[in-house]
Write a protein that holds these residues in place. Structure first.
Motif, short mmCIF file in Angstrom:
data_model
loop_
_atom_site.label_atom_id
_atom_site.label_comp_id
_atom_site.label_asym_id
_atom_site.label_seq_id
_atom_site.Cartn_x
_atom_site.Cartn_y
_atom_site.Cartn_z
N LYS A 111 -3.76 -8.77 -4.12
CA LYS A 111 -3.68 -8.32 -5.50
C LYS A 111 -4.98 -7.62 -5.82
O LYS A 111 -6.02 -7.92 -5.24
N PRO A 112 -4.93 -6.67 -6.78
CA PRO A 112 -6.20 -6.05 -7.16
C PRO A 112 -7.14 -7.11 -7.73
O PRO A 112 -6.69 -8.07 -8.34
N MET A 171 -6.14 1.13 -2.72
CA MET A 171 -7.53 0.78 -2.42
C MET A 171 -7.94 -0.50 -3.14
O MET A 171 -8.71 -1.30 -2.60
N MET A 172 -7.40 -0.71 -4.35
CA MET A 172 -7.70 -1.95 -5.07
C MET A 172 -6.95 -3.13 -4.44
O MET A 172 -7.50 -4.23 -4.32
N ASN A 173 -5.69 -2.90 -4.04
CA ASN A 173 -4.94 -3.98 -3.40
C ASN A 173 -5.64 -4.46 -2.13
O ASN A 173 -5.64 -5.64 -1.81
N MET A 174 -6.25 -3.52 -1.43
CA MET A 174 -6.95 -3.88 -0.19
C MET A 174 -8.41 -4.21 -0.45
O MET A 174 -9.18 -4.37 0.50
N CYS A 195 4.73 -1.78 -6.00
CA CYS A 195 3.47 -2.35 -5.52
C CYS A 195 2.28 -1.47 -5.89
O CYS A 195 1.14 -1.89 -5.77
N LEU A 196 2.54 -0.22 -6.30
CA LEU A 196 1.45 0.69 -6.65
C LEU A 196 1.49 1.03 -8.14
O LEU A 196 0.94 2.03 -8.56
N GLN A 236 0.82 -1.22 0.00
CA GLN A 236 0.00 0.00 0.00
C GLN A 236 0.85 1.25 0.00
O GLN A 236 0.37 2.32 0.37
N GLY A 237 2.09 1.13 -0.41
CA GLY A 237 2.91 2.31 -0.64
C GLY A 237 3.63 2.85 0.57
O GLY A 237 4.35 3.84 0.48
#
Ligand SMILES: Cc1cc2nc3c(=O)[nH]c(=O)nc-3n(C[C@H](O)[C@H](O)[C@H](O)COP(=O)(O)OP(=O)(O)OC[C@H]3O[C@@H](n4cnc5c(N)ncnc54)[C@H](O)[C@@H]3O)c2cc1C
Ligand code: FES
Ligand code: FES
Lengths: 164, 292
Positions: B2-3, B39-42, A60-61, A42-43
């Motif tokens: 992952k998204p 936000m997509m990763n989570m 990762c972003l 999440q950066g």
């Protein structure tokens, strides 16, 4: 699946990627460059930091598809002909890592930082590294290492900015 | 993490992007990805179609228009931090940029993404309110329209843009007179701030206030500004007592809420202190600049 071209550590790769794959996953899973670590996705932690067209970025972003055509340097691209980059050398000399999980991100961030600010104060080093988290060292030795690297690089040690 | 699965398109022109946005009920724009991808990763965001605007050259333009500067929506934080034209036109932009995330975030994140994301604790929306920026948005069916900052921020993470609209250009009126300053309090360097205060002050020859503007972030659903309150201070002599008074009055006018990061009372106190300091510093610089 889209086809993309990435130049990673000087080698061009033509890859087929799922749009939802993060650049970090493509580097690790498809190119086997597992030096780029994923901590938080999440950066926040900085472990996945790579150089994207010469600037630090969170892999990762960044979706791999959107990085199509980019030039990427990962931690594997820092050493040349078996010789460590001066920043790597300084991390070793100063004992700036324990478990090493955070180290690739710190190295990439520091290499870029020193290319922009070759003669930083300790305060500036701390600020520059504030986007990288380390659970082990307490940061003191990392700051020492970056300071040492800045000294050796000012004295003319080679490849301040990785060339491909 | 992952998204989730999504469709992906990468338009090469504005027209193609607008077509894509109009084609799907749950399309989302991908700019720098520094807010959307986490936000997509989570799995907090699950867009069905991602419209990647990173390869549309016209969105990257920076254009000096005399009294204003036009910034394409894709101008990235690091450019806002370093571009000489931007610094000359609106010096608060590079000043604020150094407070935004970390260099690696600023490599990718964009001005358009930051304004569209509309986080009330983000710096650029506060500057948009302070500087009275205008947002130009386009859609396939609605054409182009311009939304002043005052009408752009609707609520927490919500703007008045429609789902098929794309923010294309930000018009920044150049700061011609006086001086400005931004201050914030964040727990760690690079974190989102608990409160942000930005101020712009110009003084008359006798030291009285010619114009004063101030805006706050992190203290409500949208960035805060109150023009009526501002104009009540015009003509008053600038002094430390006045900056304190403005800080206090602004702190009484806002309505922050308690959340996991800080209590409402703490935010109110921060807003008061930060605004007082910001006004003080901006006035000091305005005085230096005019050689008084
Ligand atoms: C660790 C970390 C720390 C951060 N700290 C800060 C901070 O201190 N201050 C701060 O302000 N920000 C901070 N950010 C957020 C950062 O500034 C983002 O870059 C910014 O909020 C979003 O810009 P983006 O270009 O990355 O947008 P994206 O993530 O691509 O998009 C964000 C949202 O805006 C929409 N959108 C994007 N562009 C457009 C457009 N042109 N038209 C219409 N809709 C659009 C997207 O659909 C999405 O909903 C931080 C981020 C991280 C990961
Ligand atoms: S894994 Fe990318 S910043 Fe933590
Ligand atoms: S050395 Fe273990 S996290 Fe940094």
């Amino acid at each position: 699946m889209p086809n993309i071209t990435l130049t990673v550590n000087g080698t061009q790769h033509r890859l087929e990627v799922d749009p939802r794959w993060l650049l970090a996953d493509v580097l690790r899973e498809q190119l086997n460059l597992t030096g780029t670590h994923l901590g938080c996705e999440q950066g926040v932690c900085g472990a996945c930091t790579i150089l994207l067209n010469g600037r630090p970025a969170r892999s990762c972003l960044t979706l791999a598809v959107t990085a199509d055509g980019s030039d990427i340097i990962t931690v594997e691209g820092l050493a040349h002909n078996g010789q460590l980059h001066p920043v790597q050398e300084a991390f070793w000399q100063e004992h700036a890592l324990q478990c090493g999980f955070c180290t690739p991100g710190f190295l990439i961030t520091s290499v870029h930082f020193l290319s922009e600010n070759p003669n930083p104060t300790r305060e500036e080093i701390r600020e520059a590294l504030s986007g990288n988290l380390c659970r082990c060292t307490g940061y003191q030795h990392i700051v020492n290492a970056v300071e040492r690297a800045s000294e050796t690089m000012r004295k003319g040690a080679t490849h301040a900015v990785p060339q491909d | 993490m992952k998204p989730p699965v999504f469709e992906y398109v990468r338009p090469a022109s504005l027209a193609e992007a607008l077509d894509a946005l109009a084609s799907s009920e749950d399309a989302k724009v991908l700019a720098g990805g520094q807010s959307l991808i986490p936000m997509m990763n989570m799995r907090l965001a699950r867009p069905g179609l991602l419209v990647d605007i990173n390869h549309i050259p016209e969105l990257t333009e920076i254009h000096d228009n005399g009294d204003t500067l036009h910034l394409g929506a894709l101008v990235r934080h690091y450019q806002l931090e370093t571009d000489a034209r931007i610094k000359a036109a609106f010096p608060l932009i590079p000043e604020a940029e150094r407070l935004i995330g970390h260099p690696a975030i600023r490599t990718r994140g964009t001005i358009g993404g930051s304004l569209s994301h509309a986080d009330p604790a983000a710096e650029l929306p506060v500057l948009a309110m302070l500087g009275e920026w205008n947002m130009t948005v386009h859609s396939r069916d609605g054409g182009a329209r311009t939304i002043p900052a005052e009408e752009f921020f609707m609520s927490y993470l919500m703007t008045t843009m429609g789902p098929d609209e794309l923010l294309t250009r930000i018009t920044v009126p150049k700061q011609l007179a006086g001086a400005s300053h931004i201050r914030e309090f964040a727990v760690r360097s690079g974190d989102f701030a608990l409160a942000i205060a930005a101020a712009m002050v110009s003084l008359n020859g006798d030291g009285s206030i010619a114009t004063v503007r101030f805006a706050l972030g992190g203290v409500g659903d949208v960035p805060w500004r109150n023009r009526e309150l501002e104009s009540s201070f015009v003509g008053t002599m600038g002094s430390d007592a006045l900056w304190r008074d403005i800080g206090r009055q602004a702190a009484l006018a806002i309505d922050p809420v308690d959340d996991m990061h800080a209590s409402a009372a703490h935010r109110r106190q921060l807003a008061e202190t930060l605004l007082t300091e910001s006004l003080h510093r901006a006035a000091e610089m305005a005085r230096e600049r005019s050689g008084r």
